[in-house]
Design a protein around this motif. Structure first.
Motif, PDB file in Angstrom:
ATOM      1  N   UNK A 116      56.495  38.558  40.188  1.00 53.90           N
ATOM      2  CA  UNK A 116      56.140  37.803  39.237  1.00 53.90           C
ATOM      3  C   UNK A 116      55.192  36.650  39.265  1.00 53.90           C
ATOM      4  N   UNK A 117      55.300  36.184  40.791  1.00 48.67           N
ATOM      5  CA  UNK A 117      54.202  35.473  41.171  1.00 48.67           C
ATOM      6  C   UNK A 117      52.931  36.132  41.408  1.00 48.67           C
ATOM      7  N   UNK A 118      53.024  37.518  41.611  1.00 44.23           N
ATOM      8  CA  UNK A 118      51.813  38.400  41.952  1.00 44.23           C
ATOM      9  C   UNK A 118      51.140  38.694  40.647  1.00 44.23           C
ATOM     10  N   UNK A 119      51.998  38.809  39.742  1.00 46.19           N
ATOM     11  CA  UNK A 119      51.300  39.078  38.490  1.00 46.19           C
ATOM     12  C   UNK A 119      50.561  37.738  37.867  1.00 46.19           C
ATOM     13  N   UNK A 120      51.066  36.660  38.237  1.00 44.51           N
ATOM     14  CA  UNK A 120      50.163  35.550  37.833  1.00 44.51           C
ATOM     15  C   UNK A 120      48.717  35.333  38.384  1.00 44.51           C
ATOM     16  N   UNK A 121      48.603  35.798  39.873  1.00 47.21           N
ATOM     17  CA  UNK A 121      47.735  35.688  40.479  1.00 47.21           C
ATOM     18  C   UNK A 121      46.682  37.141  39.814  1.00 47.21           C
ATOM     19  N   UNK A 122      47.422  38.154  39.484  1.00 45.14           N
ATOM     20  CA  UNK A 122      46.513  39.232  39.081  1.00 45.14           C
ATOM     21  C   UNK A 122      45.891  38.963  37.653  1.00 45.14           C
ATOM     22  N   UNK A 123      46.780  38.207  36.862  1.00 44.67           N
ATOM     23  CA  UNK A 123      46.401  38.041  35.553  1.00 44.67           C
ATOM     24  C   UNK A 123      45.406  36.904  35.566  1.00 44.67           C
ATOM     25  N   UNK A 124      45.352  35.938  36.280  1.00 44.05           N
ATOM     26  CA  UNK A 124      44.422  34.801  36.311  1.00 44.05           C
ATOM     27  C   UNK A 124      43.193  35.323  36.917  1.00 44.05           C
ATOM     28  N   UNK A 125      43.026  35.996  37.702  1.00 41.50           N
ATOM     29  CA  UNK A 125      41.760  36.428  38.375  1.00 41.50           C
ATOM     30  C   UNK A 125      40.927  37.429  37.302  1.00 41.50           C
ATOM     31  N   UNK A 126      41.322  38.254  36.478  1.00 46.98           N
ATOM     32  CA  UNK A 126      40.949  38.911  35.484  1.00 46.98           C
ATOM     33  C   UNK A 126      40.465  37.937  34.359  1.00 46.98           C
ATOM     34  N   UNK A 127      41.566  37.144  34.226  1.00 48.66           N
ATOM     35  CA  UNK A 127      40.891  36.074  32.868  1.00 48.66           C
ATOM     36  C   UNK A 127      39.811  35.126  33.586  1.00 48.66           C
ATOM     37  N   UNK A 128      39.850  34.560  34.635  1.00 47.82           N
ATOM     38  CA  UNK A 128      38.732  34.036  35.171  1.00 47.82           C
ATOM     39  C   UNK A 128      37.618  34.555  35.093  1.00 47.82           C
TER      40      UNK A 128
END
Length: 425
Positions: free
Chosen positions: A115-127
């Motif tokens: 879940x922690x990594x999913x947050x990083x993955x999603x935020x990177x693409x969002x940014x």
């Protein structure tokens, strides 16, 4: 006076960068969607009772909630591509922990890590999307991003069912997620880097970071203005986060409540599991079918035209459903209002991503988006607890009505704050 060159169209940008923008999202979501339904099952095999298995499943959401702010720092410090590759690689370690977990605690920690990594993955693409996509079709692009995630989460459980039928082992879904992650990391590392391509085009066109803000795509690296860090960014933008951010959190809450209320409602009115799955599946299909329409509405008419109907429909759907529990046609009303909630959720596809991108500082969006996503994820995490708590002290019908009230309060907040913080341009 020379004519100004026309910006690239939406179709051109999406065709060129689609594989790197949407492909990794679909792969990650496919694997995650296949594993999520079986987390409680594997936890039970490791000795968890029903309540503990539910807590282990919730570790995924808690990990995502805790990962947003560190992810904002990582994207601002290292960039989107490095953050995505690192998140995918560390997720593989989490999957190894799930496969080899000798105890329930290790398994829960591994779920938290994913879940922690999913947050990083999603935020990177969002940014990336927030800074490189032209404003004129930002909502459509971000709705497609949300739709890519929904596609994976929608198809993933069917893949899990096929794997179970083929191998008769819940761990087969973890291996499938691992294969998706390997493909994702390879695509991110070996595929064409959109950041590098855009920077090269900017250098070739002689564009400047100081050029007038026209709402067109940022063709190059984000201007290197002062980067103030995650917590100073939160304080600097506390007004928009405490107003528009809380409105967005209310939308996330009613979305999350839908996923909890509908199965519980079906059980409480005496429907069998197959009927409940069919009704919830149809609601999800309607939701998925409308994701691009939401982006069209936001780009053409404004963000409020997607957020407001979605919140009003969800609020009305929950409130109306609350009065049908003891009627003679409860099953029919359940199917009807499940469809209404699916339409409402589909109309709001991409709205949280789009509003976050609109409100983020253009020069350094990642720290702001980390705070934004923490708020929205918190709304989604709190809603099931509210439904459970209210149902425990009163009834499921009252809990459903409470979420309907949250929908209408959120609609009022969007009416108040969207025109202030996201004006039409």
């Amino acid at each position: 006076m020379s004519a100004r060159p026309e910006p690239a169209g939406a179709g051109d940008v999406l065709r060129r960068f689609g594989p790197m923008i949407y492909g990794p999202t679909v792969l990650f979501a496919l694997g995650e969607g296949a594993v999520i339904p079986l987390i409680p099952v594997i936890a039970a095999q490791l000795g968890a009772d029903v309540a503990t298995a539910a807590l282990v499943a919730a570790a995924l959401v808690v990990g995502q909630l805790c990962g947003n702010i560190p992810a904002g720092w990582a994207v601002a410090r290292f960039g989107e591509r490095v953050t995505m590759a690192a998140a995918g690689t560390i997720s593989l370690a989490g999957l190894a922990g799930m496969l080899l977990a000798p105890s329930l605690g290790v398994f829960a920690a591994s779920v938290f890590l994913i879940g922690f990594c999913a947050a990083a993955f999603g935020l990177a693409r969002h940014s990336f999307m927030a800074t490189r996509v032209p404003l004129s079709f930002r909502a459509r692009a971000l709705s497609l991003l949300g739709g890519s995630f929904r596609l994976g989460m929608f198809v993933g459980p069917f893949i899990a069912a096929a794997l179970l039928a083929l191998f008769d082992d819940e761990h087969a879904t973890i291996w499938f997620f691992a294969a998706c992650l390997v493909a994702t990391v390879l695509l991110v590392l070996l595929g064409p880097d959109p950041e590098t391509q855009l920077a090269a085009e900017a250098a070739g066109n002689g564009s400047s970071a100081d050029a007038e803000d026209t709402g067109e795509a940022v063709t190059g690296a984000i201007p290197t203005q002062e980067r103030v860090g995650v917590f100073r960014t939160m304080w600097r933008h506390r007004v928009v986060l405490s107003r528009l951010g809380l409105a967005a959190a209310s939308l996330s809450a009613v979305r999350s409540a839908r996923q909890v209320v509908l199965p519980l409602w079906g059980v409480s009115i005496g429907l069998d599991a197959q009927t409940i799955a069919l009704v919830v599946g149809i609601s999800g299909a309607i939701d998925f079918a409308l994701f691009y329409a939401s982006g069209q509405v936001m780009d053409r008419f404004g963000r409020l035209w997607a957020a407001l109907p979605a919140m009003i429909l969800m609020g009305a759907g929950f409130l109306a459903l609350a009065f049908t529990h003891d009627t003679t046609q409860a099953a029919m009303w359940f199917a009807l209002f499940s469809a209404v909630l699916g339409v409402a959720n589909g109309l709001s596809s991409g709205i949280l991503l789009t509003l976050g991108a609109d409100a983020a500082p253009p020069a350094d969006p990642a720290p702001f988006l980390g705070s934004w996503r923490t708020l929205t994820d918190a709304g989604g995490a709190v809603a099931p607890l509210v439904v459970s708590g209210v149902a425990a002290v009163s009834s499921l019908a009252i809990a459903t009505g409470v979420m309907g009230v949250v929908g209408f309060v959120g609609a009022a907040a969007f009416i108040r704050w969207v025109p202030r913080f996201v004006p039409r341009r």
